[in-house]
Design a protein around this motif. Sequence first.
Motif, PDB file in Angstrom:
ATOM      1  N   MET A  56       0.878  -1.225  -0.093  1.00 23.38           N
ATOM      2  CA  MET A  56      -0.085  -0.044   0.257  1.00 23.38           C
ATOM      3  C   MET A  56       0.731   1.193   0.118  1.00 23.38           C
ATOM      4  SD  MET A  56      -2.838  -1.104   2.756  1.00 23.38           S
ATOM      5  CE  MET A  56      -3.984  -2.493   2.446  1.00 23.38           C
ATOM      6  N   GLY A  57       0.506   2.195  -0.747  1.00 26.80           N
ATOM      7  CA  GLY A  57       1.200   3.426  -0.871  1.00 26.80           C
ATOM      8  C   GLY A  57       0.246   4.692  -0.852  1.00 26.80           C
ATOM      9  N   LYS A  58       0.586   5.839  -0.624  1.00 30.66           N
ATOM     10  CA  LYS A  58      -0.313   6.957  -0.623  1.00 30.66           C
ATOM     11  C   LYS A  58      -0.517   7.246  -1.947  1.00 30.66           C
ATOM     12  CE  LYS A  58       3.706  10.157  -0.120  1.00 30.66           C
ATOM     13  NZ  LYS A  58       4.358  11.423   0.868  1.00 30.66           N
ATOM     14  N   ALA A  59      -1.750   7.827  -2.278  1.00 31.97           N
ATOM     15  CA  ALA A  59      -2.451   7.888  -3.686  1.00 31.97           C
ATOM     16  C   ALA A  59      -1.470   8.880  -4.321  1.00 31.97           C
ATOM     17  CB  ALA A  59      -3.653   8.517  -3.670  1.00 31.97           C
ATOM     18  N   GLN A  60      -0.846   9.854  -3.741  1.00 28.85           N
ATOM     19  CA  GLN A  60      -0.072  10.930  -4.609  1.00 28.85           C
ATOM     20  C   GLN A  60       1.153  10.126  -5.423  1.00 28.85           C
ATOM     21  OE1 GLN A  60      -0.987  11.195  -1.656  1.00 28.85           O
ATOM     22  NE2 GLN A  60      -0.905  12.862  -0.408  1.00 28.85           N
ATOM     23  N   ILE A  61       1.786   9.186  -4.831  1.00 32.05           N
ATOM     24  CA  ILE A  61       2.872   8.548  -5.797  1.00 32.05           C
ATOM     25  C   ILE A  61       2.255   7.640  -6.950  1.00 32.05           C
ATOM     26  CG2 ILE A  61       4.141   8.315  -3.809  1.00 32.05           C
ATOM     27  CD1 ILE A  61       3.837   5.274  -3.638  1.00 32.05           C
ATOM     28  N   PHE A  62       0.879   7.594  -6.965  1.00 29.12           N
ATOM     29  CA  PHE A  62       0.296   6.851  -8.052  1.00 29.12           C
ATOM     30  C   PHE A  62      -0.209   7.974  -9.211  1.00 29.12           C
ATOM     31  CE2 PHE A  62       0.200   3.907  -4.734  1.00 29.12           C
ATOM     32  CZ  PHE A  62       0.597   2.535  -5.345  1.00 29.12           C
ATOM     33  N   ARG A  63      -0.130   9.155  -9.154  1.00 29.32           N
ATOM     34  CA  ARG A  63      -0.614  10.049  -9.951  1.00 29.32           C
ATOM     35  C   ARG A  63       0.307   9.958 -11.345  1.00 29.32           C
ATOM     36  NH1 ARG A  63      -0.342  14.981  -5.842  1.00 29.32           N
ATOM     37  NH2 ARG A  63      -2.449  14.817  -4.782  1.00 29.32           N
ATOM     38  N   PHE A  64      -0.176  10.401 -12.526  1.00 30.15           N
ATOM     39  CA  PHE A  64       0.407  10.249 -13.705  1.00 30.15           C
ATOM     40  C   PHE A  64       1.906  11.017 -13.760  1.00 30.15           C
ATOM     41  CE2 PHE A  64       1.494  11.995 -17.879  1.00 30.15           C
ATOM     42  CZ  PHE A  64       1.251  10.927 -18.764  1.00 30.15           C
ATOM     43  N   PRO A  65       2.953  10.542 -14.087  1.00 34.52           N
ATOM     44  CA  PRO A  65       2.850   9.253 -15.263  1.00 34.52           C
ATOM     45  C   PRO A  65       3.265   8.100 -14.257  1.00 34.52           C
ATOM     46  CG  PRO A  65       4.903  10.511 -15.174  1.00 34.52           C
ATOM     47  CD  PRO A  65       4.075  11.326 -14.494  1.00 34.52           C
ATOM     48  N   PHE A  66       3.506   8.159 -13.060  1.00 32.54           N
ATOM     49  CA  PHE A  66       4.072   6.729 -12.251  1.00 32.54           C
ATOM     50  C   PHE A  66       2.835   5.926 -11.914  1.00 32.54           C
ATOM     51  CE2 PHE A  66       6.449  11.022 -11.362  1.00 32.54           C
ATOM     52  CZ  PHE A  66       7.598  10.504 -11.971  1.00 32.54           C
ATOM     53  N   GLY A  67       1.699   6.184 -11.874  1.00 29.60           N
ATOM     54  CA  GLY A  67       0.577   5.163 -11.590  1.00 29.60           C
ATOM     55  C   GLY A  67       0.713   3.685 -12.163  1.00 29.60           C
ATOM     56  N   PRO A  68       0.837   3.607 -13.590  1.00 30.62           N
ATOM     57  CA  PRO A  68       0.762   2.226 -13.986  1.00 30.62           C
ATOM     58  C   PRO A  68       2.095   1.522 -13.641  1.00 30.62           C
ATOM     59  CG  PRO A  68       0.219   3.848 -15.741  1.00 30.62           C
ATOM     60  CD  PRO A  68       0.745   4.850 -14.590  1.00 30.62           C
ATOM     61  N   VAL A  69       3.217   1.946 -13.231  1.00 32.85           N
ATOM     62  CA  VAL A  69       4.746   1.440 -12.775  1.00 32.85           C
ATOM     63  C   VAL A  69       4.387   1.319 -11.660  1.00 32.85           C
ATOM     64  CG1 VAL A  69       6.927   1.858 -12.672  1.00 32.85           C
ATOM     65  CG2 VAL A  69       5.908   2.735 -14.584  1.00 32.85           C
ATOM     66  N   MET A  70       3.929   2.028 -10.690  1.00 29.13           N
ATOM     67  CA  MET A  70       3.671   1.864  -9.291  1.00 29.13           C
ATOM     68  C   MET A  70       2.914   0.506  -9.204  1.00 29.13           C
ATOM     69  SD  MET A  70       5.853   3.474  -7.541  1.00 29.13           S
ATOM     70  CE  MET A  70       6.419   4.884  -7.481  1.00 29.13           C
ATOM     71  N   ARG A  71       1.574   0.554  -9.876  1.00 32.16           N
ATOM     72  CA  ARG A  71       0.809  -0.796  -9.957  1.00 32.16           C
ATOM     73  C   ARG A  71       1.530  -1.949 -10.262  1.00 32.16           C
ATOM     74  NH1 ARG A  71      -3.007   3.302 -10.197  1.00 32.16           N
ATOM     75  NH2 ARG A  71      -2.767   3.649 -12.268  1.00 32.16           N
ATOM     76  N   TRP A  72       2.349  -1.794 -11.381  1.00 30.01           N
ATOM     77  CA  TRP A  72       3.082  -3.021 -11.699  1.00 30.01           C
ATOM     78  C   TRP A  72       3.807  -3.457 -10.726  1.00 30.01           C
ATOM     79  CZ3 TRP A  72       7.893  -3.563 -14.671  1.00 30.01           C
ATOM     80  CH2 TRP A  72       8.038  -5.004 -15.143  1.00 30.01           C
ATOM     81  N   LEU A  73       4.433  -2.613 -10.072  1.00 32.33           N
ATOM     82  CA  LEU A  73       5.345  -3.026  -8.971  1.00 32.33           C
ATOM     83  C   LEU A  73       4.671  -3.664  -7.636  1.00 32.33           C
ATOM     84  CD1 LEU A  73       7.995  -0.035  -8.995  1.00 32.33           C
ATOM     85  CD2 LEU A  73       8.499  -2.115  -9.782  1.00 32.33           C
TER      86      LEU A  73
END
Length: 196
Positions: free
Chosen positions: A71-88
Amino acid sequence: MHRTIFTTPVVNTVLRAFSVGFLRLTGWKLDGALPAGQDKCVLIAAPHTSNWDLPYTLMVAFALRLNIYWMGKAQIFRFPFGPVMRWLGGIAVQREKSSNLVAASADAIKAADGPLQLVVPPEGTRSKTRYWKTGFYWIAVTAEVPIVMAYMDYARKLSGLGPVFVPTGDIEADMAQIKAFYAPFKGKNASQFDHA
């Protein structure tokens, strides 16, 4: 649950080899393994005091052949990093709207088809905090899965999986026992970890 770096063929094999090699080369030792029959569980992630915890956690997970989500704070999932963070393996958390987080996390664990280890830092933040949040505990209780006490000790360069802890429902006694286990471990920024 969504596809992650741990379930992507070929990539996971390459990254497992890299992780094992990097940890060995940099002097880290791994201890423990996921106990048999505990493919679904909640992993406590402590101490959590640095941004470096994520890459090291991912490498340890590869080396120990885990299938983690974190789980991570929503801010680090903002564009453009969201897809990468979810893949991690990341799951975005709206801290100000976390009232249904326990139920949603427990439902995801129950519904998962195959192994799933949900990593939850009890501090809920990298900053110094006096009190541990109990979300990890209630997720395990609600999902009816055990807690595995994972740790990362930067002082000794030691990381791994500790004992399985089955919640009794007496949260005060259980939290005291869990915190006692973590007392010897030092995070990267050790002064920010308060296990009292």
